[in-house]
Design a protein around this motif. Structure first.
Motif, PDB file in Angstrom:
ATOM      1  N   SER A 264     -33.734  21.992  15.298  1.00  0.00           N
ATOM      2  CA  SER A 264     -32.438  22.278  15.924  1.00  0.00           C
ATOM      3  C   SER A 264     -31.258  21.867  15.062  1.00  0.00           C
ATOM      4  CB  SER A 264     -32.351  21.580  17.289  1.00  0.00           C
ATOM      5  OG  SER A 264     -33.291  22.136  18.187  1.00  0.00           O
ATOM      6  N   CYS A 265     -31.462  20.904  14.176  1.00  0.00           N
ATOM      7  CA  CYS A 265     -30.363  20.465  13.311  1.00  0.00           C
ATOM      8  C   CYS A 265     -30.268  21.312  12.038  1.00  0.00           C
ATOM      9  CB  CYS A 265     -30.519  18.989  12.972  1.00  0.00           C
ATOM     10  SG  CYS A 265     -30.404  17.920  14.412  1.00  0.00           S
ATOM     11  N   ALA A 266     -30.941  22.435  12.021  1.00  0.00           N
ATOM     12  CA  ALA A 266     -30.801  23.400  10.923  1.00  0.00           C
ATOM     13  C   ALA A 266     -30.157  24.693  11.406  1.00  0.00           C
ATOM     14  CB  ALA A 266     -32.163  23.700  10.304  1.00  0.00           C
ATOM     15  N   SER A 267     -29.726  24.702  12.679  1.00  0.00           N
ATOM     16  CA  SER A 267     -29.155  25.944  13.231  1.00  0.00           C
ATOM     17  C   SER A 267     -27.719  26.134  12.761  1.00  0.00           C
ATOM     18  CB  SER A 267     -29.202  25.894  14.763  1.00  0.00           C
ATOM     19  OG  SER A 267     -28.272  24.936  15.236  1.00  0.00           O
ATOM     20  N   GLU A 268     -27.256  27.388  12.760  1.00  0.00           N
ATOM     21  CA  GLU A 268     -25.878  27.687  12.362  1.00  0.00           C
ATOM     22  C   GLU A 268     -24.886  26.981  13.278  1.00  0.00           C
ATOM     23  OE1 GLU A 268     -24.890  29.399   9.792  1.00  0.00           O
ATOM     24  OE2 GLU A 268     -26.734  30.328   9.099  1.00  0.00           O
ATOM     25  N   ASP A 269     -25.175  26.965  14.565  1.00  0.00           N
ATOM     26  CA  ASP A 269     -24.250  26.334  15.506  1.00  0.00           C
ATOM     27  C   ASP A 269     -24.098  24.847  15.200  1.00  0.00           C
ATOM     28  OD1 ASP A 269     -23.902  28.730  16.774  1.00  0.00           O
ATOM     29  OD2 ASP A 269     -25.274  28.300  18.437  1.00  0.00           O
ATOM     30  N   PHE A 270     -25.193  24.174  14.911  1.00  0.00           N
ATOM     31  CA  PHE A 270     -25.148  22.734  14.621  1.00  0.00           C
ATOM     32  C   PHE A 270     -24.341  22.485  13.347  1.00  0.00           C
ATOM     33  CE2 PHE A 270     -26.733  18.908  12.552  1.00  0.00           C
ATOM     34  CZ  PHE A 270     -26.744  17.993  13.589  1.00  0.00           C
ATOM     35  N   LEU A 271     -24.582  23.290  12.325  1.00  0.00           N
ATOM     36  CA  LEU A 271     -23.903  23.079  11.043  1.00  0.00           C
ATOM     37  C   LEU A 271     -22.413  23.380  11.159  1.00  0.00           C
ATOM     38  CD1 LEU A 271     -26.576  24.631   8.648  1.00  0.00           C
ATOM     39  CD2 LEU A 271     -26.271  22.238   9.291  1.00  0.00           C
TER      40      LEU A 271
ATOM     41  N   ALA B 208     -25.660  22.300   4.892  1.00  0.00           N
ATOM     42  CA  ALA B 208     -27.065  22.676   5.082  1.00  0.00           C
ATOM     43  C   ALA B 208     -27.694  21.741   6.100  1.00  0.00           C
ATOM     44  CB  ALA B 208     -27.817  22.609   3.760  1.00  0.00           C
ATOM     45  N   GLY B 209     -28.797  22.188   6.665  1.00  0.00           N
ATOM     46  CA  GLY B 209     -29.453  21.411   7.706  1.00  0.00           C
ATOM     47  C   GLY B 209     -30.702  20.711   7.219  1.00  0.00           C
ATOM     48  N   GLY B 210     -31.479  20.272   8.182  1.00  0.00           N
ATOM     49  CA  GLY B 210     -32.707  19.563   7.852  1.00  0.00           C
ATOM     50  C   GLY B 210     -33.625  19.493   9.055  1.00  0.00           C
ATOM     51  N   ALA B 211     -34.753  18.858   8.861  1.00  0.00           N
ATOM     52  CA  ALA B 211     -35.744  18.691   9.920  1.00  0.00           C
ATOM     53  C   ALA B 211     -35.776  17.234  10.357  1.00  0.00           C
ATOM     54  CB  ALA B 211     -37.125  19.122   9.420  1.00  0.00           C
TER      55      ALA B 211
END
Length: 603
Positions: free
Chosen positions: A390-397, A404-407
């Motif tokens: 979920s922390c790699a989604s466009e909305d989160f970023l 960029a996101g991550g796992a």
């Protein structure tokens, strides 16, 4: 060894994630393949025969090794003690030197960081086996960030050296599927944000009860979860001929698996290929010293055999996959052996030379709590049970101004064995075993027993793994003064994080902390944070240094991982990556190696 063959279709240097898939594919396509591996072949229990133990040492004390003293002169930690396992190098024999690129006045130190494992199978023998795919966005981070404003980028230069991978997720997806099938991985597709053309996962084991707190924390924060993909077989694995048993984390994560359940590249790829009678020869305990070129081709591979004798072998194709630092080092050592011809192939010390540049690790960290009133046997399951994308989604970023996101995943196995828990207490880098006991009055005598009684089986953590900003200044060089036991210049790691990495890591660490707060009813908070400010920490996720790119001006390698100016030289460990991805890198290295192998079969 006088009658050894000295000509092959393919010579692969390194038997880990970047080398073994290519050896597997090309040997099965009737090519003659030689794999040269610096480490030993440590046999599983069944390979040694009935009633005999594996070559791997499962005892915690043996695995950490005895205390040793760093003797390299001129380092800030000369005279300090260190511990390494039986498959890692003695730092006095094969040191890595680390220098903070932004604080050279702090001096340089010897470090074990950046070594994976010197054993057939390489790092896949010791790692925790977390086998996540990169998110689709990870392959196009330059494109994805066009026009965006980032938080925590005071110089406005975070994106200056970011390039897209030469292909997108759809191009590598079939090779992810192939790797998951041939390697042997358990997990679940449901809950992942990545597209899957096939579900090749084996069924995961039941989660450890302590992991339910992490799942609840993720759920209450609205984070979609899935069972963490782990390279450990839980069922019969037809491609490698392995039969599942009862794997336990205490003898799988950070240890060589004596029973062969962990899907390292020896038991999953190389061993079955040899057993099936294909023309694949493995030479362990052989260290490659340098490559020799004739025109645009690598004509000879120079190495020392197990007795230290100098030998050469030739291959129509030469694949370098020694791990990112050591592969870059080998190319540089070869350039210094032949400053005219080989050096020109890799553009060593020429204007615009990118060899060694854009070295990458990961932005990582997490949060940990001690659960009150409950104790769990953390050794009865595998490394991690639950993960979220979920922390790699466009909305989160977009919401947090990140590039960029991550796992994020929980660490069930952390500190599941008592001595391991003690020796890693308060650790700040891999050299710092037992550091938490130095000067700690609450870790002595009766207080030590109380500490052990309170902590053992009750600690739970969540960890994150996120992209690190690529910096031109972060690099691998040959150290001018420090040499290994063969009198070769050793690798010099020069790096630090970008300020935006702090933004990423602070946010991810806070999400991990919230997972613990929301999921665990009664706890003592032990801390949360990241490796920002401690640049030597690498966690053996080493990438970059010889990145591939769509043009010769942007990278060392072409999109098929061939050195641009050499006709038959390929580099396929993590050094090819232009960005580090928001997940553990091993599965992507394996998938890319299968991709490169498919190309090699066409030429």
């Amino acid at each position: 060894m006088a009658d050894l063959r000295d000509e092959f279709d393919v010579v692969v240097i390194g038997s880990g994630a970047g080398g073994a898939p290519i050896a597997y594919e090309l040997a099965r396509a009737k090519r003659s393949v030689l794999v040269l591996e610096k480490g030993a072949l440590l046999r599983t229990q069944d390979e040694r025969g009935p009633g005999r133990l594996s070559d791997f040492k499962r005892d915690e004390m043996f695995n950490a090794g005895p205390e040793r003293i760093i003797t390299t002169p001129g380092m800030v930690n000369t005279g300090a003690s260190f511990f390494t396992s039986h498959v890692e190098p003695d730092l006095n024999d094969e040191p890595h030197v680390f220098t903070n690129v932004d604080r050279p006045q702090d001096g340089s130190k010897i470090t074990i960081e950046g070594y994976t494992a010197q054993v057939v199978g390489g790092g896949t023998q010791l790692y925790g086996a977390v086998s996540l795919r990169f998110a689709e966005r990870d392959f196009k981070l330059k494109t994805a960030n066009q026009g965006r404003q980032l938080k925590g980028d005071p110089g406005g230069d975070a994106l200056k050296h970011v390039i897209d991978w030469p292909f997108d997720y759809d191009a590598i997806e079939p090779f992810y599927a192939k790797a998951e099938h041939l390697i042997g991985i358990n997990g679940t597709v449901a809950g992942q944000i990545k597209k899957f053309s096939q579900d090749n996962y084996q069924t995961p084991l039941l989660p450890n009860p302590i992991s339910e707190f992490a799942r609840l924390g993720m759920q209450r924060l609205g984070l979609q979860t899935y069972r963490t993909p782990l390279a450990v077989i839980t069922q019969k694995h037809e491609p490698s001929g392995r039969t599942a048993g009862d794997p336990k984390v205490g003898y799988v994560n950070r240890y060589g698996d004596p029973l062969g359940y962990k899907s390292n590249t020896w038991v999953s790829l190389l061993r079955p290929t040899i057993r099936d009678g294909h023309d694949l020869e493995l030479r362990p305990n052989c260290v490659v010293t340098h490559l020799e070129a004739s025109g645009r081709k690598i004509s000879k591979v120079h190495y020392r055999d197990p007795s230290g004798n100098r030998r050469t072998v030739s291959g129509k194709l030469v694949i370098v996959a020694c791990s990112a630092i050591e592969s870059v080092r080998l190319l540089m050592l070869s350039a210094e052996e032949d400053p005219e011809n080989f050096a020109s192939l890799v553009r060593y010390r020429q204007d615009g030379c990118l060899l060694g540049r854009f070295f990458l690790t990961h932005a990582f960290g997490g949060a940990e709590v001690q659960i009150k009133g409950q104790r769990f046997d953390k050794s009865i399951s595998l490394d991690s049970d639950y993960a979220t994308d979920s922390c790699a989604s466009e909305d989160f970023l977009d919401a947090h101004g990140l590039w960029a996101g991550g796992a994020i995943y929980n660490n069930t196995s952390d500190q599941c064995l008592p001595i391991t828990m003690a020796r890693t207490e308060g650790d700040t880098d891999l050299d710092f075993f037992w550091g938490g006991f130095i000067g700690a009055q609450d870790h002595t005598s009766e207080a030590a027993l109380q500490w052990l009684n309170g902590a053992f089986g009750s600690r739970l953590s969540a960890a994150f793994m996120a992209n690190q900003i690529p910096r031109f200044e972060n690099r691998i060089e040959l150290h001018p003064d420090v040499r290994d036991k063969w009198n070769r210049k050793c690798g010099h790691v020069i790096k630090n994080f970008h300020p935006h990495d702090e933004q990423v890591m602070n946010l991810f660490a806070d999400v991990c902390r919230q997972i613990m707060v929301e999921g665990v009813p009664k706890y003592t908070e032990l801390g949360s944070g990241s490796v920002y400010g401690n640049a030597v920490r690498i966690a053996n996720h080493i990438m970059g240094g010889a990145r591939f790119a769509p043009s010769r001006e942007l990278g060392v390698l072409d999109p098929n991982c061939r050195v641009w100016d050499a006709d038959n030289l390929y580099v396929t460990d993590g050094s090819f990556m232009p960005t580090s991805g928001g997940a553990n890198p091993t599965l992507t290295i394996q998938a890319n190696a299968f991709r490169v192998a498919s190309h090699l079969l066409t030429i």
